[in-house]
Design an enzyme around this catalytic site. Structure first.
Site, PDB file in Angstrom:
ATOM      1  N   LYS A  64       0.839  -1.187   0.000  1.00 42.51           N
ATOM      2  CA  LYS A  64       0.000   0.000   0.000  1.00 42.51           C
ATOM      3  C   LYS A  64       0.884   1.250   0.000  1.00 42.51           C
ATOM      4  O   LYS A  64       1.825   1.347   0.792  1.00 42.51           O
ATOM      5  CB  LYS A  64      -0.898  -0.024   1.242  1.00 42.51           C
ATOM      6  CG  LYS A  64      -1.936   1.062   1.317  1.00 42.51           C
ATOM      7  CD  LYS A  64      -2.791   0.866   2.574  1.00 42.51           C
ATOM      8  CE  LYS A  64      -3.837   1.956   2.712  1.00 42.51           C
ATOM      9  NZ  LYS A  64      -4.631   1.776   3.951  1.00 42.51           N
ATOM     10  N   HIS A  80      -0.396   4.457   0.240  1.00 39.23           N
ATOM     11  CA  HIS A  80      -1.083   5.603   0.844  1.00 39.23           C
ATOM     12  C   HIS A  80      -1.501   5.229   2.264  1.00 39.23           C
ATOM     13  O   HIS A  80      -1.334   4.090   2.689  1.00 39.23           O
ATOM     14  CB  HIS A  80      -2.314   6.007   0.015  1.00 39.23           C
ATOM     15  CG  HIS A  80      -3.335   4.907  -0.115  1.00 39.23           C
ATOM     16  ND1 HIS A  80      -3.202   3.870  -1.012  1.00 39.23           N
ATOM     17  CD2 HIS A  80      -4.488   4.677   0.557  1.00 39.23           C
ATOM     18  CE1 HIS A  80      -4.240   3.065  -0.909  1.00 39.23           C
ATOM     19  NE2 HIS A  80      -5.038   3.520   0.045  1.00 39.23           N
TER      20      HIS A  80
END
Length: 235
Positions: free
Chosen positions: A112, A114
């Site tokens: 991921k 973000h």
């Protein structure tokens, strides 16, 4: 008071029955990732009720307490996706049954970029001793992938706990078992399973399931290790 070994045997017997009742343990003809045609298949995703997952988590917890007592490890790591609920449930069982409180974590299929970011969710593994928890072991490919991520994140792998060890050779024509190869690749980290194929066959024989036993023995003769890697229990 029952010993840890006695508790493990009790939970394992209950786990086999629960798996059969839930349809998690199936018999027929199944193509594995290795390409082998297996007469049996275990799908931990079918253990989707509170009682069935609690039964397996209790067996995991007893196995861990027996072979990896505190402070042997800091974090219990369950590979995505099936390892996520197994890791969470087992961490609860460890605390409720044995008073052992450890962190738990799991990986993302894709990192991921973000929010909090990163490749895994849960307890930090950097500088920690990590115990990997998975369901079924055939070749160990998924475990190796997770192990690489843990090491890159700064964690040290101390062992692996499994639900079912199929006790198979790594590649056709080889004598070395897939488990022996995995232990070597993990730098000697110990690998233990709640249940082995030999123990499952013993259980099914006692239940009079001769057709399934015959097919499993034939498969074991072709792909199984020649000597059990641990003392088989009798249920």
């Amino acid at each position: 008071m029952a010993s840890l070994q006695e508790q493990l045997e009790k939970y394992t017997g209950a786990f086999i029955k629960s798996s059969l009742d839930a349809g998690a343990l199936k018999f027929g003809s199944f193509t594995l990732k290795s390409g082998r045609q297996s007469p049996y298949f275990f799908n931990s995703g079918m253990l989707n009720t509170g009682s069935s997952i609690a039964t397996l988590a209790s067996a995991y917890a007893a196995l861990i307490q027996l072979h990896f007592p505190p402070p042997s490890f800091d974090v219990l790591f369950g590979p995505a996706y099936k390892g996520i609920p197994l890791g969470a449930a087992t961490s609860v069982a460890l605390y409720n049954t044995f008073g052992t409180s450890v962190g738990f974590a799991y990986n993302r299929k894709e990192a991921k970029d973000h929010g909090e970011g990163g490749w895994h969710v849960g307890a930090d593994v950097k500088g920690k001793k990590v115990l990997i928890l998975d369901d079924v072991f055939t070749s160990g490919m998924a475990i190796r992938q997770v192990a690489q991520g843990i090491r890159e994140a700064g964690g040290t792998i101390v062992g692996v706990v499994l639900c079912l060890d199929r006790q198979e050779i790594g590649k056709e024509g080889e004598v070395e078992s897939a488990k022996t190869a995995l232990v070597r690749d993990l730098g000697g980290a110990e690998v233990y399973a709640v249940l082995t194929i030999n123990e499952l066959i013993t259980y099914l024989e006692k239940e009079g399931r001769s057709d399934e036993v015959a097919q499993m023995k034939a498969y074991r003769e072709k792909y199984g290790i020649k000597q059990p890697q641990c003392k088989d229990r009798v249920y």
